[in-house]
Design a protein around this motif. Structure first.
Motif, PDB file in Angstrom:
ATOM      1  N   GLN A  11      13.985  35.695   2.059  1.00 50.92           N
ATOM      2  CA  GLN A  11      15.331  35.349   2.424  1.00 50.92           C
ATOM      3  C   GLN A  11      16.142  35.239   1.035  1.00 50.92           C
ATOM      4  OE1 GLN A  11      14.630  31.427   4.096  1.00 50.92           O
ATOM      5  NE2 GLN A  11      14.639  32.273   6.245  1.00 50.92           N
ATOM      6  N   LYS A  12      15.441  35.131  -0.009  1.00 49.25           N
ATOM      7  CA  LYS A  12      15.944  34.946  -1.334  1.00 49.25           C
ATOM      8  C   LYS A  12      16.360  36.664  -1.747  1.00 49.25           C
ATOM      9  CE  LYS A  12      15.480  33.522  -6.137  1.00 49.25           C
ATOM     10  NZ  LYS A  12      14.824  34.999  -6.638  1.00 49.25           N
ATOM     11  N   ASP A  13      15.335  37.523  -1.461  1.00 49.83           N
ATOM     12  CA  ASP A  13      15.206  38.752  -1.653  1.00 49.83           C
ATOM     13  C   ASP A  13      16.350  39.478  -1.034  1.00 49.83           C
ATOM     14  OD1 ASP A  13      13.459  39.278  -3.511  1.00 49.83           O
ATOM     15  OD2 ASP A  13      11.756  39.841  -1.979  1.00 49.83           O
ATOM     16  N   ALA A  14      16.697  38.891   0.403  1.00 52.67           N
ATOM     17  CA  ALA A  14      17.508  39.995   1.062  1.00 52.67           C
ATOM     18  C   ALA A  14      19.105  39.463   0.664  1.00 52.67           C
ATOM     19  CB  ALA A  14      17.368  39.084   2.521  1.00 52.67           C
ATOM     20  N   ALA A  15      19.320  38.367   0.026  1.00 50.82           N
ATOM     21  CA  ALA A  15      20.584  38.201  -0.663  1.00 50.82           C
ATOM     22  C   ALA A  15      20.678  38.508  -2.272  1.00 50.82           C
ATOM     23  CB  ALA A  15      21.055  36.586  -0.598  1.00 50.82           C
ATOM     24  N   MET A  22      18.325  50.361  -5.181  1.00 50.82           N
ATOM     25  CA  MET A  22      17.862  49.920  -3.871  1.00 50.82           C
ATOM     26  C   MET A  22      17.444  51.275  -3.006  1.00 50.82           C
ATOM     27  SD  MET A  22      19.706  47.751  -0.807  1.00 50.82           S
ATOM     28  CE  MET A  22      20.522  48.866  -0.128  1.00 50.82           C
ATOM     29  N   PHE A  23      16.376  51.140  -2.447  1.00 54.59           N
ATOM     30  CA  PHE A  23      15.512  52.312  -1.656  1.00 54.59           C
ATOM     31  C   PHE A  23      15.498  51.709  -0.194  1.00 54.59           C
ATOM     32  CE2 PHE A  23      12.882  53.871  -5.605  1.00 54.59           C
ATOM     33  CZ  PHE A  23      14.004  54.317  -6.404  1.00 54.59           C
ATOM     34  N   LYS A  24      15.755  52.677   0.724  1.00 50.14           N
ATOM     35  CA  LYS A  24      15.807  52.539   2.134  1.00 50.14           C
ATOM     36  C   LYS A  24      14.447  53.326   2.288  1.00 50.14           C
ATOM     37  CE  LYS A  24      17.813  53.795   6.387  1.00 50.14           C
ATOM     38  NZ  LYS A  24      18.716  54.638   7.047  1.00 50.14           N
ATOM     39  N   LEU A  25      13.541  52.443   3.035  1.00 51.63           N
ATOM     40  CA  LEU A  25      12.385  53.136   3.490  1.00 51.63           C
ATOM     41  C   LEU A  25      11.968  52.637   4.735  1.00 51.63           C
ATOM     42  CD1 LEU A  25       9.845  51.550   0.540  1.00 51.63           C
ATOM     43  CD2 LEU A  25      11.355  53.644   0.274  1.00 51.63           C
ATOM     44  N   THR A  54       6.794  46.317  18.543  1.00 54.34           N
ATOM     45  CA  THR A  54       8.250  46.234  18.237  1.00 54.34           C
ATOM     46  C   THR A  54       9.131  46.808  19.211  1.00 54.34           C
ATOM     47  OG1 THR A  54       7.257  46.496  15.955  1.00 54.34           O
ATOM     48  CG2 THR A  54       9.591  46.929  16.306  1.00 54.34           C
ATOM     49  N   VAL A  55      10.281  46.144  19.328  1.00 58.47           N
ATOM     50  CA  VAL A  55      11.451  46.628  20.160  1.00 58.47           C
ATOM     51  C   VAL A  55      12.531  47.259  19.523  1.00 58.47           C
ATOM     52  CG1 VAL A  55      12.974  45.934  21.758  1.00 58.47           C
ATOM     53  CG2 VAL A  55      11.177  44.760  21.970  1.00 58.47           C
ATOM     54  N   GLY A  56      12.708  48.486  19.278  1.00 69.33           N
ATOM     55  CA  GLY A  56      13.668  49.260  18.528  1.00 69.33           C
ATOM     56  C   GLY A  56      13.237  49.117  17.286  1.00 69.33           C
ATOM     57  N   ILE A  57      13.984  48.435  16.563  1.00 63.66           N
ATOM     58  CA  ILE A  57      13.709  48.555  14.992  1.00 63.66           C
ATOM     59  C   ILE A  57      14.047  47.141  14.332  1.00 63.66           C
ATOM     60  CG2 ILE A  57      16.224  49.278  14.611  1.00 63.66           C
ATOM     61  CD1 ILE A  57      14.643  51.480  12.525  1.00 63.66           C
ATOM     62  N   ASP A  58      13.323  47.125  13.223  1.00 67.96           N
ATOM     63  CA  ASP A  58      13.561  45.705  12.424  1.00 67.96           C
ATOM     64  C   ASP A  58      13.470  46.001  10.816  1.00 67.96           C
ATOM     65  OD1 ASP A  58      13.955  42.908  11.985  1.00 67.96           O
ATOM     66  OD2 ASP A  58      12.260  42.354  13.049  1.00 67.96           O
ATOM     67  N   PHE A  59      13.822  45.146  10.028  1.00 70.54           N
ATOM     68  CA  PHE A  59      13.633  45.481   8.746  1.00 70.54           C
ATOM     69  C   PHE A  59      13.273  44.169   7.725  1.00 70.54           C
ATOM     70  CE2 PHE A  59      17.290  44.050   5.900  1.00 70.54           C
ATOM     71  CZ  PHE A  59      18.237  43.773   6.985  1.00 70.54           C
ATOM     72  N   LYS A  60      12.656  44.338   6.633  1.00 66.41           N
ATOM     73  CA  LYS A  60      12.386  43.266   5.718  1.00 66.41           C
ATOM     74  C   LYS A  60      12.721  43.584   4.232  1.00 66.41           C
ATOM     75  CE  LYS A  60       8.655  40.455   7.898  1.00 66.41           C
ATOM     76  NZ  LYS A  60       9.275  39.182   7.694  1.00 66.41           N
ATOM     77  N   VAL A  61      13.211  42.771   3.458  1.00 65.51           N
ATOM     78  CA  VAL A  61      13.648  43.305   2.210  1.00 65.51           C
ATOM     79  C   VAL A  61      12.606  42.666   0.991  1.00 65.51           C
ATOM     80  CG1 VAL A  61      15.327  42.846   0.233  1.00 65.51           C
ATOM     81  CG2 VAL A  61      15.855  43.477   2.778  1.00 65.51           C
ATOM     82  N   LYS A  72      15.007  47.317  -5.408  1.00 58.94           N
ATOM     83  CA  LYS A  72      15.086  46.263  -3.965  1.00 58.94           C
ATOM     84  C   LYS A  72      14.754  47.178  -2.887  1.00 58.94           C
ATOM     85  CE  LYS A  72      18.425  43.405  -1.359  1.00 58.94           C
ATOM     86  NZ  LYS A  72      19.692  42.604  -1.781  1.00 58.94           N
ATOM     87  N   LEU A  73      13.695  47.004  -2.130  1.00 56.45           N
ATOM     88  CA  LEU A  73      13.241  47.804  -0.905  1.00 56.45           C
ATOM     89  C   LEU A  73      13.838  47.401   0.168  1.00 56.45           C
ATOM     90  CD1 LEU A  73       9.574  48.273  -2.037  1.00 56.45           C
ATOM     91  CD2 LEU A  73      11.667  49.929  -2.675  1.00 56.45           C
ATOM     92  N   GLN A  74      14.596  48.249   1.053  1.00 55.64           N
ATOM     93  CA  GLN A  74      14.956  47.644   2.218  1.00 55.64           C
ATOM     94  C   GLN A  74      13.942  48.576   3.484  1.00 55.64           C
ATOM     95  OE1 GLN A  74      18.363  49.474   4.302  1.00 55.64           O
ATOM     96  NE2 GLN A  74      19.281  47.474   3.728  1.00 55.64           N
ATOM     97  N   ILE A  75      13.018  47.751   3.786  1.00 56.05           N
ATOM     98  CA  ILE A  75      11.904  48.295   4.667  1.00 56.05           C
ATOM     99  C   ILE A  75      12.120  48.274   5.992  1.00 56.05           C
ATOM    100  CG2 ILE A  75       9.311  48.822   4.615  1.00 56.05           C
ATOM    101  CD1 ILE A  75       9.353  46.890   2.269  1.00 56.05           C
TER     102      ILE A  75
END
Ligand code: GTP
Ligand code: MG
Length: 217
Positions: A11-15, A22-25, A54-61, A72-75
């Motif tokens: 949560q801290k990472d996301a904010a 920042m890399f989108k993976l 998994t339904v559709g798509i989700d992500f973690k940071v 910062k990785l947006q995975i």
């Protein structure tokens, strides 16, 4: 290299706005190869043997510290099921890196690798970096894909290759860190050759001119 940011604080990472890049993976591959498990192991150091497709798509940071840069990785964790393909391929644009995953105990998932590679070529940025990952390497007794076959296919496709296990936490961190390093290497190459950085990269406005011109990862 580990840092205070390299702990499990999603949560801290996301904010967290305190990063250099920042890399989108994206993680792609057939259903049940272990994409979600791989991400949960990496981001939360957790694993469950229950299968919730998994339904559709989700992500973690997650923020990592590589060569004195906060990255910062947006995975994005995509659904492997065919029926979500239209949704998931829409997310390929702007991705700087892909983990293309198969299951070493599932021949169909390995046979599908070529098709997944074609999807990357079709829908993503040309210079997106790809690592081929043979997951579930803890299942040695059920292995149907020799490591050598994975390595050969990766070579043919021009990808680096790893075997890993989300369950036993083998090569999970290493795979992500290698992907980050490969992206940084590629960025440095393009910057040396002149063109603008790829669209999936975010740089802080307050980065010094030197930092803006060289990732130095
Ligand atoms: P979709 O969301 O349908 O695309 O599947 P997925 O690729 O996200 O698979 P998921 O991570 O949900 O894992 C599928 C099943 O494989 C689950 O029962 C996991 O517990 C199991 N699994 C995942 N990784 C490993 C691993 O490294 N070793 C073993 N033995 N089992 C694993
Ligand atoms: Mg999943």
């Amino acid at each position: 290299m580990a840092s205070a940011n390299d702990t499990h604080q999603p949560q801290k990472d996301a904010a967290d706005q305190n990063f250099d890049y920042m890399f989108k993976l994206l993680i792609i591959g057939n259903s049940s190869v272990g994409k979600t498990s791989f991400l949960f192991r990496y981001a939360d150091d957790s694993f469950t043997s229950a299968f919730v497709s998994t339904v559709g798509i989700d992500f973690k940071v997650k923020t990592v510290y590589r060569n004195e840069k906060r990255v910062k990785l947006q995975i994005w964790d995509t659904a492997g099921q065919e029926r979500y393909r239209t949704i998931t391929t829409a997310y390929y644009r702007g991705a700087m890196g892909f983990l293309l995953m198969y299951d070493i105990s599932n021949v169909d998932s390995f046979n599908a690798v070529q098709d997944w590679a074609t999807q990357i070529k079709t829908y993503s940025w040309d210079n997106a970096q790809v690592l081929l990952v043979g997951n579930k390497c803890d299942l040695e007794d059920d292995r149907v894909i020799p490591a050598e076959d994975g390595r050969r296919l990766a070579e043919e496709l021009g990808f680096e290759f790893f075997e890993a296990s989300a369950k036993e936490n083998i090569n999970v961190k290493q795979v992500f860190e290698r992907l980050v390093d490969v992206i940084c290497e590629k960025m440095n190459e393009s910057l040396e050759n002149g063109p603008v950085p790829p669209s999936g990269t975010t740089q802080l406005n307050d980065a010094s001119p030197k930092e803006q011109s060289n990732c130095s990862c």
